[in-house]
Design a protein around this motif. Structure first.
Motif, PDB file in Angstrom:
ATOM      1  N   GLU A  25     -23.923 -14.446 -40.786  1.00  0.00           N
ATOM      2  CA  GLU A  25     -22.746 -14.091 -41.572  1.00  0.00           C
ATOM      3  C   GLU A  25     -22.611 -15.071 -42.726  1.00  0.00           C
ATOM      4  OE1 GLU A  25     -19.120 -13.479 -39.382  1.00  0.00           O
ATOM      5  OE2 GLU A  25     -20.202 -12.832 -37.584  1.00  0.00           O
ATOM      6  N   VAL A  26     -22.098 -14.585 -43.855  1.00  0.00           N
ATOM      7  CA  VAL A  26     -21.924 -15.411 -45.049  1.00  0.00           C
ATOM      8  C   VAL A  26     -20.566 -15.103 -45.674  1.00  0.00           C
ATOM      9  CG1 VAL A  26     -22.741 -15.857 -47.407  1.00  0.00           C
ATOM     10  CG2 VAL A  26     -24.393 -15.602 -45.551  1.00  0.00           C
ATOM     11  N   ALA A  27     -19.880 -16.155 -46.120  1.00  0.00           N
ATOM     12  CA  ALA A  27     -18.690 -16.005 -46.960  1.00  0.00           C
ATOM     13  C   ALA A  27     -18.950 -16.817 -48.225  1.00  0.00           C
ATOM     14  CB  ALA A  27     -17.440 -16.518 -46.247  1.00  0.00           C
ATOM     15  N   ALA A  28     -19.041 -16.141 -49.370  1.00  0.00           N
ATOM     16  CA  ALA A  28     -19.402 -16.793 -50.636  1.00  0.00           C
ATOM     17  C   ALA A  28     -18.241 -16.695 -51.616  1.00  0.00           C
ATOM     18  CB  ALA A  28     -20.652 -16.144 -51.235  1.00  0.00           C
ATOM     19  N   GLY A  77     -17.692 -22.891 -60.355  1.00  0.00           N
ATOM     20  CA  GLY A  77     -17.859 -23.469 -59.032  1.00  0.00           C
ATOM     21  C   GLY A  77     -18.229 -22.419 -57.996  1.00  0.00           C
ATOM     22  N   TYR A  78     -18.793 -22.888 -56.890  1.00  0.00           N
ATOM     23  CA  TYR A  78     -19.056 -21.999 -55.757  1.00  0.00           C
ATOM     24  C   TYR A  78     -18.864 -22.774 -54.466  1.00  0.00           C
ATOM     25  CZ  TYR A  78     -23.721 -24.172 -56.083  1.00  0.00           C
ATOM     26  OH  TYR A  78     -24.757 -25.063 -56.176  1.00  0.00           O
ATOM     27  N   ASP A  79     -18.562 -22.054 -53.417  1.00  0.00           N
ATOM     28  CA  ASP A  79     -18.336 -22.622 -52.089  1.00  0.00           C
ATOM     29  C   ASP A  79     -18.817 -21.581 -51.094  1.00  0.00           C
ATOM     30  OD1 ASP A  79     -17.465 -23.990 -49.865  1.00  0.00           O
ATOM     31  OD2 ASP A  79     -15.353 -23.471 -50.133  1.00  0.00           O
ATOM     32  N   ILE A  80     -19.999 -21.795 -50.505  1.00  0.00           N
ATOM     33  CA  ILE A  80     -20.662 -20.762 -49.713  1.00  0.00           C
ATOM     34  C   ILE A  80     -20.902 -21.270 -48.295  1.00  0.00           C
ATOM     35  CG2 ILE A  80     -22.675 -19.249 -49.576  1.00  0.00           C
ATOM     36  CD1 ILE A  80     -22.927 -19.489 -52.609  1.00  0.00           C
ATOM     37  N   SER A  81     -20.464 -20.496 -47.317  1.00  0.00           N
ATOM     38  CA  SER A  81     -20.588 -20.866 -45.911  1.00  0.00           C
ATOM     39  C   SER A  81     -21.383 -19.810 -45.165  1.00  0.00           C
ATOM     40  CB  SER A  81     -19.199 -20.998 -45.261  1.00  0.00           C
ATOM     41  OG  SER A  81     -18.397 -21.926 -45.944  1.00  0.00           O
ATOM     42  N   GLY A  82     -22.099 -20.243 -44.113  1.00  0.00           N
ATOM     43  CA  GLY A  82     -22.864 -19.306 -43.314  1.00  0.00           C
ATOM     44  C   GLY A  82     -23.000 -19.765 -41.880  1.00  0.00           C
ATOM     45  N   ILE A  83     -23.332 -18.814 -41.008  1.00  0.00           N
ATOM     46  CA  ILE A  83     -23.600 -19.095 -39.597  1.00  0.00           C
ATOM     47  C   ILE A  83     -24.732 -18.189 -39.163  1.00  0.00           C
ATOM     48  CG2 ILE A  83     -21.729 -17.510 -38.954  1.00  0.00           C
ATOM     49  CD1 ILE A  83     -21.369 -19.087 -36.397  1.00  0.00           C
ATOM     50  N   HIS A  84     -25.687 -18.727 -38.392  1.00  0.00           N
ATOM     51  CA  HIS A  84     -26.826 -17.902 -37.976  1.00  0.00           C
ATOM     52  C   HIS A  84     -27.448 -18.450 -36.696  1.00  0.00           C
ATOM     53  CE1 HIS A  84     -29.747 -20.947 -39.345  1.00  0.00           C
ATOM     54  NE2 HIS A  84     -29.068 -21.037 -40.468  1.00  0.00           N
TER      55      HIS A  84
END
Length: 399
Positions: free
Chosen positions: A335-338, A345-352
């Motif tokens: 899953e990704v929340a970008a 700016g950017y702030d991108i999170s993920g879980i795998h």
């Protein structure tokens, strides 16, 4: 002369307050591009801010002529207590403070992590029990990227049924040779901050070229198997081996298990999202490594939610679940929340899961080369099983 510095910082859902060195001189505070304070006080409470968003604060000390004598910058954010996060890193506020001589980074404490491994530009710096680090060995004319990495046992996880997963993961570890019987029960956290050139960030803003207000970002997420041939962990399956992708990390490779791309263009009152997906061919072999079957899995498990648009940001949510079309096996899940900001700016999170290899890249419309956001190597196909601890990552920039 007393050096200008930020001494105390506090945040909640809608405000950020901080104090700075009492110099006796007039100081000016700019939030992003707007001046919000000018005077001789050494504290500020900034209210009515958006929940869970980053802001850049510039503190300028002025001399008797009104010229800038010294500058300190801070990149920090508000909290977001209302939102429920699957990825614990999404709820953490990461603060970066820069001056001519140092970069300081502080992050919210992660429950269950007792120590953090800290790196700069891929080089290990130190192992710390503190959730902050100051780097004075820096170069003002180059970018720096910091990694903060830590692990914690599954019972500390925010995910449901953690205790049950912990027991199953420990059992898996006892029968799995690589690399530690405890590791399948340990969640892995990677927090990354890209800091631009200090010479540029601290330059007189009145002399700098104005930043473009709108950006178009290109995002790419590949999963792949690095070996040419992979043994099936299910010893009873007639499909004893599978074809891999036979490569290392490479954003331009056309060999992958799955490939997801999107482009998001930020405009004045909206964001435009375009995306495409592709799934590689799965090939199986028998115990003699002779061809047995080939098929392509469905891409129906790759889902984009509508872009969540705010006044300053646009957020893209991506869920990915693609299985093996030939035999029963766990899906490749992530899953990704970008989050993308109008000023670049950017702030991108993920879980795998911790298999297969995952590689994530980003570039803006003016760039030819991809920037690596996240790269992780597989620990074996068996690590895709549900009981195994997952990996969490988050990357943001201060440029």
């Amino acid at each position: 002369m007393t050096l200008l510095d930020i001494n105390l910082l506090k945040q909640d859902d809608t405000s950020i307050s901080f104090t700075w060195t009492e110099t006796g001189d007039t100081c000016r505070v700019i939030r992003d591009e707007d001046e919000i304070y000018k005077g001789t006080d050494s504290f500020l409470i900034d209210k009515d801010l958006a929940r869970g968003e980053y802001y850049t604060y510039t503190i300028e000390r002025l001399d008797s002529e009104g010229a800038i004598a010294e500058t300190v910058k801070m990149h920090t954010g508000t909290e977001n207590e209302e939102k429920s996060f699957l990825n614990a890193l999404e709820s953490i506020t990461l603060t970066t403070i820069i001056s001519e001589s140092r970069i300081s980074i502080a992050w919210g404490k992660i429950q269950g992590i007792e120590e953090y491994h800290i790196y700069r530009d891929g080089k290990f710096l130190e192992l710390s029990a503190k959730n902050q680090y100051t780097d004075r060995d820096i170069k003002g004319d180059r970018e720096h990227t910091y990694w903060i990495r830590g692990k914690r046992p599954l019972p500390e996880s925010e995910e449901s049924f953690s205790e049950g997963k912990f027991v199953l993961a420990r059992i898996f570890g006892l029968f799995n040779r690589r690399p530690s019987s405890k590791e399948p029960a340990m969640e892995d956290f990677w927090l990354t901050k890209k800091v631009g050139k200090l010479d540029h960030l601290l330059a007189d803003r009145n002399l700098a070229e104005p930043k473009p207000r709108y950006f178009k970002w290109h995002f790419r997420y590949n999963t792949f198997l690095p070996d040419a041939v992979i043994e099936n962990p299910n010893l009873l399956s007639p499909h004893r081996y599978f074809s891999g992708d036979g490569r290392g990390f490479d954003p331009e490779s056309n060999q992958y298990r799955t490939k997801v791309e999107f482009a998001v263009e930020l405009q004045d009152n909206k964001a435009i999202l375009e995306y495409e997906t592709d799934v590689g061919t799965t090939i199986s072999y028998n115990w003699r490594k002779k061809f047995k079957k080939a098929d392509v899995a469905s891409a129906d498990g790759i889902e984009f939610e509508e872009v969540d648009e705010g006044e300053r940001t646009a957020t893209v949510y991506l869920k990915h679940a693609v299985g093996n079309p030939i035999t029963t096996a766990p899906d490749i899940n992530y899953e990704v929340a970008a989050v993308f900001y109008h000023f670049g700016g950017y702030d991108i999170s993920g879980i795998h899961d911790q298999s297969p290899n995952h590689e994530v890249y980003l570039k803006d419309n003016a760039s030819e080369e991809w920037v690596s956001l996240h790269q992780t190597q597989t620990k074996g196909l068996a690590w895709m099983a549900g009981p195994i601890a997952r990996q969490y990552w988050r990357m943001s920039n201060f440029e």
